[in-house]
Design a protein around this motif. Structure first.
Motif: not given
Length: 557
Positions: A43-63
């Motif tokens: 829902d939050r990373i643009p479908f056309d994002a560059d993997p190396f661009g600032p618009e990419n997002r990285v998620y750390f998550s736990t269960g």
């Protein structure tokens, strides 16, 4: 349905800002771990994002299981847009960081933007600190750990960091924690590198309590502690010789299917170098492999089976200490051992240099620093194979794991349809074929098996439970129902939603049936694809109808 507790912390490393969001509604639908991170990433990373661009997002998550004291739960998840596969991808790591992360009070930490200088991001239950760390440029992972201990009194379990591989945007660079545990597959270390983030640390005292069945968890812990399981002695290398002799061990860049020196790199050889027990957080199973070689002064953890294949048989190297050295180099430089080993094997094939461990180690270092031929190899097999003049042994850009789909045909189908490509952990269909529960040959009935196991693994990675524990003799379906407070089929339906959201995101980036391919033929493969898509309710071209994913969004409103 039980789910993780805690807020979403969004950290913009470019703006040096952080804020929190309540995501209880999303967690109730997607549990935690890979599930919630996939939902947010979709829902939050643009479908056309560059993997190396600032618009990419990285998620750390736990269960939800990470707040327990149960064996097999010392893991956590990372998700982002992969520079290796160009799709939405999740990977998880063991070790000790998951509890430190839970202590921050957040269920998800999202990293976005890009810093104009190399920084460490310190996340606590009191806020976020951005620390410029110019002195850590090109630092190996052990050097980052030492710096954090000296300057911040942080332990290895508090730290997730990248090595030179991530800084240099090697497409299969990983994120390391506890120095030797890796968020390994897919290149998310390169994404942090593109954001100029050298490390993210977690510390606090605000873990959210979750009501879990203490008696059921204690029983799992007792079983893990008392089980007479070969993996507790030899880790995943326990079956190396069995697989080589009865199935296939990819050898010399997949040109051969068994290795004549297997006994010199297999489970017994690894056990001889093991000098103490090793485990993940609160786990009594203790399947890790701290190893050392006195002659070389080499101390490392592992290698596990996949590394034995990638840097051993696939490179034609028949000395376990040489494989240990490759493993340690990858840990220090922050490189995925499977992708790196396979890529080095492709280079050895192009140079007719199989069995040359000195060249292997030299090439790993060149890859990490993108020096000479390392600049090409840092792109991975899919992007480098033509120039090397070798076959493209990858799926969707991801290099193959050890379990050979030419022999294990169900696993082969799994590689083809998996949203992250040639990774064995997306379904572990291989287990059924190795154990004789299903015939390894042919694809009859296997699309349904692959689908079920995809859904199961997606839930498992959301819980989060270690794959080694998520077996009938340890954490079975009834146990999940007891702890999660729902029917097992509800959990499988949640897993299916995760798989579909990954696929839908990738479809929006142009991926479809044409990407569900293998570098070898399997019997009735196209009809098996048709059956798999039909079972999922997808279109004939392998795409997910927009209406399917929009239903999930409506469920969250």
């Amino acid at each position: 349905m039980l789910h993780a507790q805690g807020t979403l912390l969004t950290v913009d490393v470019g703006a040096r800002e952080a804020d929190t969001t309540n995501i209880d509604d999303e967690l109730s639908q997607f549990v935690g771990g890979r599930g919630i991170a996939t939902k947010l990433g979709h829902d939050r990373i643009p479908f056309d994002a560059d993997p190396f661009g600032p618009e990419n997002r990285v998620y750390f998550s736990t269960g939800p299981y990470q707040v327990s004291q149960m064996s097999f739960t010392g893991r956590m998840n990372m998700t982002g847009l992969s520079p290796l596969t160009d799709g939405l991808l999740s990977t998880n790591a063991g070790g000790y960081m998951s509890r430190e992360f839970a202590d921050t009070g957040h269920s998800v930490v999202e990293i976005t933007g890009a810093s104009d200088e190399l920084v460490a991001v310190h996340v606590t239950d009191e806020g976020v600190e951005f620390e410029p760390v110019p002195d850590l440029e090109a630092a190996k992972t052990s050097e980052v750990t030492k710096y954090m201990a000296d300057e911040h009194d942080l332990a290895p379990e508090n730290i997730a960091c990248i090595g030179p591989g991530g800084e240099n945007r090697v497409r299969f660079a990983c994120v390391m924690t506890y120095e030797s545990r890796a968020f390994g597959r897919g290149g998310l270390g390169a994404v942090l590198g593109a954001k100029n983030v050298k490390a993210v640390t977690f510390r606090g005292d605000s873990r959210r309590e979750i009501d879990l069945d203490e008696e059921a968890m204690s029983e799992i812990h007792r079983t893990a502690a008392t089980a007479d399981d070969m993996m507790k002695r030899q880790g995943t290398t326990a079956n190396t010789e069995f697989i080589n002799d009865n199935f296939s061990l990819p050898t010399r860049y997949f040109s051969e299917m068994n290795f004549e020196h297997v006994e010199d790199i297999g489970g017994d050889a690894v056990e001889e170098k093991k000098y103490k027990k090793g485990a993940c957080s609160v786990c009594a199973f203790a399947c890790k492999l701290p190893t050392k070689d006195e002659a070389r002064g080499l101390v490392t953890e592992g290698p596990e089976f996949e590394t034995v294949m990638s840097f051993g048989s696939n490179c034609g190297v028949g000395d376990i200490v040489d494989v240990m050295q490759s493993n340690e180099l990858c840990d220090e430089f922050g490189l995925d051992t499977i992708s790196c080993g396979d890529t080095v094997a492709a280079y050895l094939a192009s140079e007719d240099e199989f069995g040359n461990p000195e060249l292997v180690h030299e090439t790993v270092e060149k890859i990490a620093h993108r020096e000479g031929v390392g600049d090409l190899l840092a792109e991975g097999v899919a992007r480098a194979h033509e120039e090397l003049g070798v076959e493209n042994w990858s799926v969707k850009g991801m290099e193959f794991a050890a379990h050979d789909g030419r022999v294990l045909n169900g696993q082969g189908l799994s590689y083809a349809v998996a949203n992250r490509g040639g990774d064995h952990m997306y379904t572990t269909t291989l287990r059924l074929e190795y154990d004789g529960e299903i015939d390894p040959e042919g694809l009859d009935g296997k699309p349904e098996i692959v689908k079920r196991r995809e859904d199961m693994c997606a839930f498992r990675d959301s819980g989060i439970v270690c794959a080694f524990g998520d077996r009938s003799e340890y954490v079975d379906e009834a146990f999940h129902e007891t702890l999660m407070g729902c029917e097992y089929e509800d959990l499988m339906a949640m897993g299916a939603r995760v798989v579909e959201m990954e696929r839908h995101f990738n479809n929006k980036r142009g991926m479809d049936r044409d990407d569900d391919v293998l570098p070898y033929d399997l019997p009735d493969f196209e009809s098996a694809l048709d059956e798999y898509y039909e079972l999922r309710g997808w279109n004939d071209d392998g795409t997910v109808p927009d209406s399917t994913v929009s239903e999930y969004a409506e469920a969250d409103d």
